[in-house]
Structures are given as structure tokens and as C-alpha cells.
Design a protein around this motif. Structure first.
Motif, PDB file in Angstrom:
ATOM      1  N   GLY A 175       1.642   3.855  -5.033  1.00 17.15           N
ATOM      2  CA  GLY A 175       1.821   3.388  -3.662  1.00 17.15           C
ATOM      3  C   GLY A 175       2.027   4.524  -2.674  1.00 17.15           C
ATOM      4  O   GLY A 175       1.369   4.598  -1.631  1.00 17.15           O
TER       5      GLY A 175
ATOM      6  N   ILE B 273      -0.630   5.093   0.361  1.00  8.99           N
ATOM      7  CA  ILE B 273      -0.940   3.996   1.272  1.00  8.99           C
ATOM      8  C   ILE B 273      -0.773   4.403   2.727  1.00  8.99           C
ATOM      9  O   ILE B 273      -1.636   4.142   3.557  1.00  8.99           O
ATOM     10  CB  ILE B 273      -0.055   2.778   0.936  1.00  8.99           C
ATOM     11  CG1 ILE B 273      -0.490   2.166  -0.397  1.00  8.99           C
ATOM     12  CG2 ILE B 273      -0.118   1.728   2.049  1.00  8.99           C
ATOM     13  CD1 ILE B 273       0.420   1.075  -0.919  1.00  8.99           C
TER      14      ILE B 273
ATOM     15  N   PHE C 198      -4.037  -3.173  -2.001  1.00  3.64           N
ATOM     16  CA  PHE C 198      -3.164  -2.089  -1.546  1.00  3.64           C
ATOM     17  C   PHE C 198      -3.921  -0.992  -0.805  1.00  3.64           C
ATOM     18  O   PHE C 198      -3.322  -0.259  -0.014  1.00  3.64           O
ATOM     19  CB  PHE C 198      -2.405  -1.513  -2.744  1.00  3.64           C
ATOM     20  CG  PHE C 198      -1.411  -2.472  -3.333  1.00  3.64           C
ATOM     21  CD1 PHE C 198      -0.169  -2.650  -2.738  1.00  3.64           C
ATOM     22  CD2 PHE C 198      -1.720  -3.228  -4.446  1.00  3.64           C
ATOM     23  CE1 PHE C 198       0.750  -3.545  -3.258  1.00  3.64           C
ATOM     24  CE2 PHE C 198      -0.818  -4.130  -4.971  1.00  3.64           C
ATOM     25  CZ  PHE C 198       0.428  -4.290  -4.372  1.00  3.64           C
TER      26      PHE C 198
END
Length: 474
Positions: free
Chosen positions: A346, A372, A416
Motif C-alpha cells: 500500500g 498508493i 488499490f
């Protein structure tokens, strides 16, 4: 299938190592094998060979690709037909680290590729269809495999023909790769599956939990996550009999228990496992299992908190939270059991920890690649933000080279990283004395180098840190 030169001469394959120290001292890898897949399932997936020898003029380049004859496989994890554990268990008449067995997580097919006589150009020699896996073992959605006692162990997420379970472990013949049967004889409470590993000398197997096919194939299901329905336990088994011994629940807030990394010391009974997300605060964690008085305990030893972020930098699924979850999706333990690498897909972080004391990991380095919200760059193209983030991580036997790729699973990639994931593979140099990581600016296969296919797991010629178990301490 023929025997290798080592077999014909009556000598052991030199890449089967008696001890972890032998593996560390062996010559470094000159090639890496990387699984690539088409997220749309319209083009054939492929296995890429990447040159890792810094003395080669082709260093850091894709030397070859083997396209599969079918489509829609989504190549994910894969492994060798034999590893160092073959030195102490029956079943191999000509043990050699020669064949790569490459499952399709979405198709349930297995593809077998031969790296002899030319390791840089493997050849497809066999396909095991999904129907054989279903009929003989009762499983589908093959995920992780390791060469072990009685056969090649193949963890599977689904029941026969893609049913939701229970998932478990299939056994393949060591040499023909035919599906033999399901490994479990007494399943106990285990239903969800993901990884499988073991403590060979202690006759203990370990399995972890992600989710069933319907829980993963179309992406992360928010309702299931908030209801704490994904896996949150570790299971311990009698390795020889396939009998369930103990379930340890990590707490249902800790969702998705994934990668198992047991100590490489054959006398030890500890290891690390990661969880992807804590639904209460979006953190992620690494846990240590140990055995005390015959019972296993699992305790949290690393926590990565979520990072605040602007809503405009977040995908729709995360905007209500105003934060980026670390999403630990892979970990890797060095062969000498000193260094643990943690991949936070992430945030894009690859983290290095000194785990000389496994109960008290000490962070020694961190490198951010993609992410991200941050979209960090690579030294080879400092003006181009990387898509995706640090995901699959593989470590050389001597611990000095770390290889990272950026895709998780097609449907989850889109949630994501909705702007898309351009494939990349990064090599980092690791300081194995006091700790430290540096990105190798001269090694950066990416984009068109992989023909637009996304890349997932890496395996290294001669073995690597996550695919071998050892039989002897010295």
C-alpha cells in the motif's frame, strides 16, 4: 523427461545444500525467473528469464520468455520440483533442482517447465489440467508449492471445480508431477487456505489463511472484510500423517494471514507470518510463532500503522478513511535467519529488520518504491513515478540481493491502483553486516521489457531464501 548430467554421473545436484551455511556460500545466481500474466486473460501468460549476473552485457535485461499455450491462467506463485530437503526425505530417485512448476491461480492448471539443458531458455514439458487436480485431490486455485516428504506439496484455495472449499494441500508425484491425492487426513477446523511450510525435522507443517475463490477472485469484498470473514488463524499439523494438531487465532480484526517464513535452522521451531490489514485501524503486522512445552503460540512483533493521505491521492475504496493502509503482502527471511524483509504494497515500502532476536525485530532500513499516495520513482527514471508498490520480494541465498516486483492479483490491483500497474522489477543491494538497502540503478526491467504483462513472483537459479528447507545444521 531425462535425468541431468549430475544424475548420470551419480553425483548430487550441487544446488541441493546440506546446510544453510552451504547455501549462503554457494555461487550467486546468474538468472532470475519471473512469472508474468495478462490481467485481462486475453494474451498468454509467460515465464520470463532475467539476467542477474553483473558481469554480463545483458545484466538487468529480459533474456527470454516462454509463453504458455493457453490463456486466463494468472500465474502467481511457483516453485522448484526439488529443493535441499530432498537430501533427507524419500521419493526422489534423481533429485535435481531442474523443473519449475507454475500454477495458474485463476485457471487451476499447472505448467511444468524444464530448465535443462539451457537454464536461460526453459521449455514447457507438461500441463496438468484443472480436472486432474479436482478429481484426484478435490482442490482448485493452486497457490504455493514446495518439494517435501511424500511429494510436492501444493496449497490450494478452493475445493473441486472452483467451489468455495475447504481449501487445502494437494500432493504431486516428485518426478511425474501427476496429482496423487489430498495431503490432509484429519482437517479439524481448517477451512480457508493460503500458504504451506514446515519444520521438517520436527515433523510439523504450518498453513495460513487468505480466502476462498469467491472471496478473492473479483477483488477485496468490503462487506466480508468488515465482517471479519477473511482468514485470521495459523494451523499446525503432523507433517507425516496430515493430521491437524492446533489452530491459533490471531484475532479476527487481523485479516488475511499470508506468508509463512519458518526459520531455516533445521533444529528450530519458530517462524514469521504476516497479516495484511487490521480492520480497526488499517495497520498491518508481522507475527512470530514459537513452540513452548509442545504447544504453539503466535505473538505480534511488528506493527506498521496506516499513513494519513489527501482524499484526492486515494483510490475510491480508501477515500472515506483518509489514509493509506500499509498492506503487508509479502515477507522474506534470509537464509542465515538474521534479516527479515517486509513488503508493504500500500505505501510502497520495502523494510529491512534485524531479527537476530526474533522476539524483538529492529528496523534497519526502508526504501519506498511506488505506493498508493507517494508514487516514488526509480533512479533509472527519476522523473517517472512508479505504479503499484513493493509487493513480491525474493532474497538471494547470501542475503546480499533483494528482488521486488509490483503486482498482487489482477482484481485487487484495480481496486488499490485503479490508474493501472505498469510492470517493474527492482533489485536492491543489502548490507548484511550492520543493515542497509540501496536501489541498484542499473537493474530495472519494466514496461515493454515484459511485453506489458504484469509480474508477480521471482525464483532464483540455484535456489533462494523462500523456497528451500534444510536438513542439517552443520
Amino acid at each position: 523427461m531425462t535425468t541431468t548430467e549430475h544424475d548420470r554421473d551419480g553425483h548430487l545436484d550441487p544446488t541441493l545444500y546440506r546446510t544453510p551455511a552451504d547455501a549462503v556460500a554457494a555461487p550467486p545466481e546468474s538468472l532470475a525467473y519471473v512469472a508474468g500474466f495478462d490481467p485481462a486473460g486475453e494474451r498468454p501468460d509467460a515465464l520470463f528469464t532475467v539476467v542477474t549476473d553483473p558481469q554480463s552485457p545483458a545484466y538487468g535485461r529480459v533474456a527470454a520468455r516462454v509463453e504458455l499455450p493457453d490463456r486466463g491462467n494468472e500465474l502467481h506463485h511457483f516453485g522448484w520440483n526439488a529443493c535441499s530437503s530432498a537430501l533427507a526425505h524419500p521419493g526422489h530417485h534423481h533429485a535435481a533442482r531442474r523443473y519449475l512448476i507454475v500454477p495458474g491461480l485463476r485457471s487451476s492448471r499447472l505448467h511444468v517447465l524444464d530448465t535443462v539443458p539451457d537454464p536461460a531458455h526453459p521449455r514447457l514439458v507438461k500441463v496438468v489440467e484443472a480436472g486432474e487436480l479436482a478429481a484426484r485431490a478435490g482442490y482448485s486455485r493452486p497457490h504455493t508449492l514446495h518439494c517435501g516428504p511424500d511429494g510436492v506439496f501444493l496449497s490450494c484455495l478452493g475445493g473441486a471445480d472452483g467451489a468455495d472449499g475447504p481449501g487445502g494441500v494437494a500432493l504431486l508425484d516428485h518426478e511425474t508431477f501427476d496429482v496423487l491425492r489430498a495431503w490432509e487426513t484429519e482437517r479439524g477446523p481448517q477451512r480457508l487456505a493460503y500458504d504451506v511450510w514446515w519444520h521438517l525435522r520436527q515433523n510439523i507443517a504450518v498453513t495460513s489463511e487468505w480466502g476462498s475463490p469467491s472471496m478473492i477472485e473479483d477483488g477485496l469484498v468490503p462487506e466480508l472484510l468488515l465482517d471479519r470473514r477473511y482468514g485470521h488463524a495459523v494451523h499446525f499439523w503432523d507433517l507425516e500423517s496430515g493430521r491437524h494438531l492446533q489452530r491459533v487465532d490471531l484475532g479476527d480484526e487481523n485479516q488475511m494471514v499470508l506468508e509463512l517464513r519458518p526459520s531455516h535452522d533445521p533444529e528450530a521451531t519458530w517462524g514469521f507470518v504476516n497479516t495484511v490489514v487490521d480492520v480497526e485501524d488499517l495497520s498491518a503486522s508481522v507475527w512470530l510463532w514459537t513452540r513452548e512445552n509442545g504447544e504453539f503460540t503466535v505473538r505480534k512483533v511488528i506493527t506498521l500503522p496506516a499513513e494519513p493521505a489527501r482524499a484526492e491521492d486515494l483510490p475510491p475504496a480508501l477515500r472515506p478513511f483518509g489514509a493509506v493502509p500499509p498492506l503487508i503482502t509479502d515477507i522474506d527471511l534470509s537464509v542465515d535467519d538474521r534479516w527479515l524483509y517486509v513488503s508493504a504494497w500500500g505505501t510502497g515500502d520495502l523494510l529491512q529488520y534485524d531479527v537476530s532476536d526474533p522476539l524483538r525485530p529492529r528496523r534497519t532500513a526502508a526504501v519506498r518504491l511506488g505506493g498508493i499516495a507517494g508514487r516514488q520513482t526509480h533512479p533509472a527514471e527519476p522523473d517517472v513515478p512508479l505504479s503499484g508498490g513493493s509487493q513480491m520480494v525474493e532474497l538471494s541465498r547470501d542475503g546480499r540481493r533483494v528482488y521486488v516486483t509490483n503486482s498482487l492479483y489482477a482484481a485487487w490491483d484495480e481496486q488499490f491502483y485503479p490508474e493501472g500497474i505498469d510492470p517493474w522489477m527492482v533489485k536492491l543491494d543489502a548490507d548484511t553486516s550492520g543493515g542497509g538497502l540501496g536501489v541498484d540503478g542499473g537493474f530495472f526491467p519494466h514496461g515493454s521489457d515484459f511485453g506489458g504483462l504484469r509480474v508477480h513472483q521471482t525464483r532464483l537459479e540455484g535456489g533462494d531464501a523462500s523456497s528451500d528447507s534444510y536438513c542439517y545444521r552443520r
